[in-house]
Design an enzyme around this catalytic site. Structure first.
Site, PDB file in Angstrom:
ATOM      1  NE  ARG A  38      -1.462   1.993  13.531  1.00 36.16           N
ATOM      2  CZ  ARG A  38      -0.726   1.358  12.632  1.00 36.16           C
ATOM      3  NH1 ARG A  38       0.519   1.733  12.414  1.00 36.16           N
ATOM      4  NH2 ARG A  38      -1.221   0.359  11.940  1.00 36.16           N
ATOM      5  CG  ASP A  80      -2.069  -0.960   1.129  1.00 37.03           C
ATOM      6  OD1 ASP A  80      -2.401  -1.377   0.001  1.00 37.03           O
ATOM      7  OD2 ASP A  80      -2.619  -1.331   2.186  1.00 37.03           O
ATOM      8  CB  SER A 101      -3.825  -7.158   6.682  1.00 37.59           C
ATOM      9  OG  SER A 101      -3.494  -5.926   7.274  1.00 37.59           O
ATOM     10  CG  ASP A 119      -4.455   1.273  12.849  1.00 36.37           C
ATOM     11  OD1 ASP A 119      -4.403   1.453  14.084  1.00 36.37           O
ATOM     12  OD2 ASP A 119      -4.158   0.195  12.306  1.00 36.37           O
TER      13      ASP A 119
HETATM   14  N1  ARG Z   1      -7.623  -4.204  15.142  1.00 34.64           N
HETATM   15  C1  ARG Z   1      -6.406  -3.763  15.719  1.00 34.64           C
HETATM   16  C2  ARG Z   1      -6.525  -2.356  16.218  1.00 34.64           C
HETATM   17  O1  ARG Z   1      -7.441  -1.691  15.884  1.00 34.64           O
HETATM   18  C3  ARG Z   1      -5.191  -3.996  14.877  1.00 34.64           C
HETATM   19  C4  ARG Z   1      -5.184  -3.445  13.492  1.00 34.64           C
HETATM   20  C5  ARG Z   1      -3.885  -3.861  12.861  1.00 34.64           C
HETATM   21  N2  ARG Z   1      -3.775  -3.686  11.484  1.00 34.64           N
HETATM   22  C6  ARG Z   1      -3.465  -4.695  10.621  1.00 34.64           C
HETATM   23  N3  ARG Z   1      -3.171  -4.392   9.410  1.00 34.64           N
HETATM   24  N4  ARG Z   1      -3.433  -5.945  10.950  1.00 34.64           N
HETATM   25  O2  ARG Z   1      -5.710  -1.877  16.964  1.00 34.64           O
END
Ligand code: ARG
Length: 395
Positions: free
Chosen positions: A91, A13, A169, A120
């Site tokens: 983040r 991406d 992912s 995110d």
């Molecule tokens: N669902 C989790 C969160 O909101 C992790 C998201 C992680 N992203 C990924 N591409 N696996 O913190």
């Protein structure tokens, strides 16, 4: 030409983004890559420049992540459901770094690689603008309307080399590995073993091993009687706990944007440290402290999950958590066995555990006084039930 600072991971991406931002939005791209886990910064930097970034900035922020972020999470027993917030907590650190690099380089636009379906995007955008409300944030994945296959096409056409991202992912840092997508989206099937890289599934684990963790003021300071900084304790525990099947989390998550998702996490060190910390707290804090702290911990966790790290309420809670952890000092011995964590010993100079009183054998506690206590204590409940006649057995 206007510049955009792109939070660049080196994956498909964000690699496509380097070209897309230039082509569609007419901006030069400076990439920023942060090592919060085990990123190969040199390789990623090379790649960014090759794709056409005008500059590629990299930073190792693992220690900062441990000392300024994870330490606060440990104090607050951070958890959302069973998820130790590993992605969520990274983040705001990324946002913080992006804002300061942008300002140093006179850049007003920050781009991130999150989709429009997740948490995110919210965390990045709230955090970046909470730190500087003049910065414009862009999220190309939300705008470009490309499927994964179209992205791969776009990458090929533009000579963007991406080694296959694999079937899931993934987002990872020292506190955990988040795994989403592909077969995990089918919630009626067991998760394939190929999802796991850090943790050996419990059914393949061996005889187990015992460990000891020492805390000072609520922060781990030694592992198996060796003093180490938090970062190194985490690195070591990821290996030790991982090989004993600890830290696989398989949950249905309620995202901030109102969607349920199936999430798999591998968080071996986080699972152990948070558990050990809670054991020590239960020994050192009294019931009132535990009750209030439980409430604050819960609020803290929800706000971190929901992207509000830079809200003043978090600062107030961090102060409370720091003072609540002042006496969380001592040692926790645990046995790790096929995915289980078994308590094997607890000690603290501030322990409230009073052996002389609680033990079954000797009697310095006058058990007869308990009767008077109960006589008064029960009144409130009895009177309520009598007056409201809520219990059918009351005549
Ligand atoms: N669902 C989790 C969160 O909101 C992790 C998201 C992680 N992203 C990924 N591409 N696996 O913190």
């Amino acid at each position: 030409m206007e510049k955009a600072l792109l939070l660049y991971s080196g994956g498909l991406d964000t690699s496509v983004m380097v070209k897309w931002i230039k082509e569609r939005l007419g901006m030069d791209v400076v990439t920023l890559t942060l090592d919060i886990g085990n990123s190969d910064l040199d390789e990623i930097r090379e790649k960014a420049l090759k794709i056409g970034a005008v500059d590629a900035i990299t930073m190792d922020v693992k220690k900062e992540f441990a000392d300024n972020y994870l330490s606060k999470e440990i104090h607050a027993n951070g958890i959302y459901g069973e998820y130790p917030l590993s992605t969520a907590l990274a983040r705001p650190l990324m946002a913080e770094k992006a804002v300061s690099v942008a300002l140093e380089n006179d850049i007003n636009v920050i781009a991130h690689g999150s989709t429009g379906k997740g948490n995110d995007q919210v965390r990045f955008e709230v955090s970046i603008n909470a730190l500087n409300d003049k910065i414009r944030v862009i999220a190309p994945v939300r705008e470009w309307n490309m499927t994964r296959l179209e992205e791969i096409e776009y990458a090929k056409k533009n000579n963007i080399y991406v080694k296959s991202d694999g079937k899931y992912s993934i987002d990872e840092n020292i506190w955990g590995r988040s795994i989403e997508g592909s077969s995990i989206e089918n919630i009626n099937k067991p998760v394939d073993d190929d999802a796991f890289e850090w943790v050996t599934p419990p059914y393949y684990c061996g005889a187990g091993e015992s460990i000891s963790i020492e805390f000072s003021n609520g922060i781990p300071v030694s592992l198996n009687n060796k003093n180490m900084d938090l970062l190194n304790i985490i690195k070591n525990l990821n290996i030790i706990a991982g090989r004993n099947g600890i830290g696989i989390i398989n949950m249905i998550e309620s995202r901030l944007i109102g969607l349920k998702s199936h999430e798999i996490y591998e968080c071996p060190a986080a699972t152990i440290i948070l558990k050990a910390h809670r054991y020590l707290e239960s020994l050192v804090l009294n019931r009132n402290e535990l009750a209030i702290k439980g409430y604050v911990d819960n609020q803290w966790s929800n706000m971190v999950y929901n992207g509000l790290w830079f809200d003043p309420a978090i600062n107030h809670m961090n102060e409370f958590e720091r003072s609540s952890n002042e006496y969380i000092t001592g040692k926790v011995n645990l046995k790790l066995y096929k995915g289980n964590i078994v308590l094997e010993g607890l000690e603290s100079p501030y322990s409230l555990y009073d052996y002389d009183t609680i033990n079954y054998e000797t009697g310095i506690f006058d058990q007869n006084s308990s009767k008077g206590f109960i006589d008064i204590y029960k009144n409130e409940t009895i009177r309520s039930n009598r007056i409201k006649k809520t219990l059918t057995v009351i005549h």
